[in-house]
Scaffold this active site. Structure first.
Site, PDB file in Angstrom:
ATOM      1  N   ARG A 277      -4.280   5.604   7.301  1.00 22.63           N
ATOM      2  CA  ARG A 277      -3.148   5.212   8.142  1.00 22.63           C
ATOM      3  C   ARG A 277      -2.778   6.360   9.071  1.00 22.63           C
ATOM      4  O   ARG A 277      -2.720   7.518   8.645  1.00 22.63           O
ATOM      5  CB  ARG A 277      -1.948   4.854   7.267  1.00 22.63           C
ATOM      6  CG  ARG A 277      -2.259   3.668   6.369  1.00 22.63           C
ATOM      7  CD  ARG A 277      -1.064   3.194   5.574  1.00 22.63           C
ATOM      8  NE  ARG A 277      -1.483   2.086   4.696  1.00 22.63           N
ATOM      9  CZ  ARG A 277      -0.674   1.459   3.861  1.00 22.63           C
ATOM     10  NH1 ARG A 277       0.600   1.797   3.788  1.00 22.63           N
ATOM     11  NH2 ARG A 277      -1.133   0.471   3.106  1.00 22.63           N
ATOM     12  N   ARG A 292       2.711  11.237   1.715  1.00 29.04           N
ATOM     13  CA  ARG A 292       2.402  10.423   2.876  1.00 29.04           C
ATOM     14  C   ARG A 292       1.194  11.030   3.579  1.00 29.04           C
ATOM     15  O   ARG A 292       1.317  12.024   4.286  1.00 29.04           O
ATOM     16  CB  ARG A 292       3.610  10.380   3.815  1.00 29.04           C
ATOM     17  CG  ARG A 292       3.483   9.399   4.975  1.00 29.04           C
ATOM     18  CD  ARG A 292       4.773   9.328   5.777  1.00 29.04           C
ATOM     19  NE  ARG A 292       5.897   8.897   4.955  1.00 29.04           N
ATOM     20  CZ  ARG A 292       6.174   7.624   4.688  1.00 29.04           C
ATOM     21  NH1 ARG A 292       5.436   6.664   5.193  1.00 29.04           N
ATOM     22  NH2 ARG A 292       7.196   7.323   3.920  1.00 29.04           N
ATOM     23  N   GLU A 364       8.478   4.498  -3.506  1.00 30.91           N
ATOM     24  CA  GLU A 364       7.632   3.311  -3.521  1.00 30.91           C
ATOM     25  C   GLU A 364       6.219   3.664  -3.982  1.00 30.91           C
ATOM     26  O   GLU A 364       5.609   4.619  -3.500  1.00 30.91           O
ATOM     27  CB  GLU A 364       7.569   2.711  -2.112  1.00 30.91           C
ATOM     28  CG  GLU A 364       6.621   1.527  -2.027  1.00 30.91           C
ATOM     29  CD  GLU A 364       6.417   1.047  -0.587  1.00 30.91           C
ATOM     30  OE1 GLU A 364       7.200   1.441   0.289  1.00 30.91           O
ATOM     31  OE2 GLU A 364       5.459   0.289  -0.375  1.00 30.91           O
ATOM     32  N   SER A 367       3.734  -2.492  -3.575  1.00 34.17           N
ATOM     33  CA  SER A 367       4.421  -3.488  -2.776  1.00 34.17           C
ATOM     34  C   SER A 367       3.683  -4.799  -3.010  1.00 34.17           C
ATOM     35  O   SER A 367       2.470  -4.852  -2.872  1.00 34.17           O
ATOM     36  CB  SER A 367       4.336  -3.062  -1.312  1.00 34.17           C
ATOM     37  OG  SER A 367       5.249  -3.774  -0.533  1.00 34.17           O
ATOM     38  N   ARG A 410      -0.026   8.303  -5.065  1.00 38.74           N
ATOM     39  CA  ARG A 410       1.376   8.409  -5.449  1.00 38.74           C
ATOM     40  C   ARG A 410       1.548   8.326  -6.961  1.00 38.74           C
ATOM     41  O   ARG A 410       2.471   8.917  -7.533  1.00 38.74           O
ATOM     42  CB  ARG A 410       2.206   7.323  -4.754  1.00 38.74           C
ATOM     43  CG  ARG A 410       2.387   7.620  -3.276  1.00 38.74           C
ATOM     44  CD  ARG A 410       3.380   6.699  -2.611  1.00 38.74           C
ATOM     45  NE  ARG A 410       3.580   7.113  -1.218  1.00 38.74           N
ATOM     46  CZ  ARG A 410       4.411   6.508  -0.364  1.00 38.74           C
ATOM     47  NH1 ARG A 410       5.121   5.469  -0.777  1.00 38.74           N
ATOM     48  NH2 ARG A 410       4.538   6.938   0.866  1.00 38.74           N
TER      49      ARG A 410
END
Length: 446
Positions: A277, A292, A364, A367, A410
């Site tokens: 990403r 991130r 988070e 999801s 994560r």
RNA sequence: GGAGAGGUGGCAGAGUGGCCGAAUGCACCGCACUCGAAAUGCGGCAUGGGGGUGACUCCAUCGGGGGUUCGAAUCCCUCCCUCUCCGCCA
């Protein structure tokens, strides 16, 4: 992707529902205006084509009867249509494209009971269909207690010579990390554990999909046309291929442009893949550590279901993601995303937020979204109902769902921070020991 | 990278300019036969978009796009994809 016919028949509901979404979107009236123009052109075009086809048939008959005079006469007549048909065809293409673009930038409608809100602060904690705070507390790990100030994951990683951000910067720039030694192995162990869990206990088929995908696949899962800036692209010949931002893209597109049979549904796919990403809109956020990154591993789950099965499948999938954290003994909460935070293609999304004691916050880690037929329409994935009953209005579309189960990078952070010891070592959760060659802890002063 | 072959309905597979939205087989659905099933026979069965209250009708679609033609699954161009052989290679 919406069906313009549905919008025509449900204009008020469409407008009301779209107002719940953050952002400005076309109204039903805007869209129907395009559609009206489109239909006008089609009527004109079809009329001309009908005349041309009829006359061409007569020309063929005249020629077969050697009546050259009549054939010439008809050919002169049909020649006039040659002015109008190409123009009408061009007009039709333009307006079809206009409508397609207008529809493809519209987000999905959320379920009525999705909480209204502006941003993540309006998300609502979710305890399951009939759950309460008490019922979930009984089945989830509680927040760990520390007799010392817990460190952040990068402090633990660097102290154990297992995380090198500086050398990653030299090689690739910011938002990359090099994992080494037992930390690298722990990351690998986590991915293996998650994928094994979903394939052996949750009914998912293991898939190793391509990591480079075409624009069409990205359109199917909503990354295009609106979120191109979030992607990495690799040049390929005169074109390009995108590095997948999530395995949702190839896994969901496994069924693109196909007609499935009712009996083979649901289809459940899972994959452990790197994800890429660009994080274009998040400059300055989460710059420390590996929270991130431009590249991270993730285990993804995708379900393709019948329309009447997707609602329950969503809860089931949430349970599959939760199982990862339960087995790892990690404390977490589930959030029902509000209308301001939910993704473009989702009708409802649950986020799993894991407790990070080093950061003293929830973050988070998964999801889980239900998309209804939104992606199926973009991919053109239908199914043939069993029983062979007559179908009015065409074949129905399947429903798609996707969920992370979970983000591996994560999760590594979570294990490091939650299982850290005062001496700097990290205990290995029981379920990972077999993947770590029997190790019970890593690092620490030696 | 070089050379060649090919992409047609859910599947297989015919079709080289008008009689083709498309033979045939399989699958599927209905009916007949049967106590029931199988086998057999008869019939039906692509998708999308328009118009019409409706019976119905029109248009488009033979990998995508463009072109030639009065008319294209069929001819031409281009792109995508698949396969075979050769070369290279993890």
């Amino acid at each position: 992707m919406f069906d313009i016919k549905w919008i025509r028949n449900n204009a008020e509901a469409f407008d009301a529902a779209m107002l719940r979404r953050k952002g400005d979107f076309a109204t039903a009236a805007d869209l129907l205006n395009i559609d009206d123009r489109r239909r006008d052109i089609i009527v004109r075009l079809n009329d001309a084509q009908e005349k041309r086809n009829a006359m061409s048939k007569q020309i063929g008959q005249a020629k077969a009867q050697k009546d050259e005079a009549k054939a010439s006469e008809l050919m002169a007549e049909v020649a006039r249509l040659k002015d109008i048909i190409p123009v009408a065809e061009a007009d039709e293409r333009l307006v079809e494209q206009e409508l397609h673009v207008a529809l493809s930038v519209l987000p999905n409608l959320v379920f009525d009971d999705v909480p209204q809100g502006n941003d993540e602060s309006d998300n609502v904690e979710y305890f399951g269909r009939n759950g309460t705070e008490e019922t979930v507390a009984n089945v989830r790990a509680s927040k760990p207690e520390f007799s010392f100030a817990p460190k952040e994951h990068f402090e633990i990683g660097e102290a154990n010579d297992g995380m090198d951000f500086e050398v990653a910067t030299k090689i690739s720039g910011s938002r990359f990390v090099v994992l080494k030694g037992q930390i690298a192995r722990l990351e690998r162990a986590l991915g293996q554990f998650m994928l094994d869990l979903h394939t052996t206990e949750h009914g998912y088929t293991e898939v190793q999909p391509p990591l480079l995908v075409r624009d069409e696949a990205l359109f199917g899962t909503n990354q295009l046309p609106k979120f191109e800036e979030d992607l990495f692209f690799a040049g390929h010949g005169d074109g390009r291929l995108a590095l997948i931002p999530t395995a949702e893209v190839p896994l969901t597109n496994l069924v693109r442009e196909s007609i499935l049979s009712e009996e083979e549904l649901p289809l459940r796919f899972s994959a452990l893949t790197p994800c890429f990403r660009s994080e274009a809109g998040s400059a300055g956020r989460d710059t420390r550590g590996m929270l991130r990154q431009h590249q991270f591993n993730k285990v993804e789950m995708v379900s393709i279901t019948l329309p009447n099965a997707s609602f329950d499948e969503h809860e089931r999938m949430l349970g599959c993601a939760e199982a990862v954290l339960k087995k790892l003994g990690l404390h977490y909460r589930v959030m029902d995303l509000c209308t301001g935070d939910i993704g473009f293609g989702a009708k409802r999304t649950y986020d799993l937020e894991v407790w990070l004691p080093g950061q003293d916050t929830y973050r988070e880690i998964s999801s889980v979204s239900i998309c209804g037929d939104f992606q199926a329409r973009r991919m053109n994935t239908q199914y043939r109902p069993g029983g062979g009953e007559k179908l009015k209005g065409g074949l129905p579309f399947v429903h798609t769902l996707n969920g992370s189960g979970t983000a591996v990078g994560r999760c590594l952070i979570a294990v490091l921070e939650n299982y850290q010891q005062e001496d700097g070592s990290v205990l290995i959760p029981d379920v990972l020991k077999s993947y770590m060659g029997g190790l019970t802890s890593i690092g620490g002063r030696s």
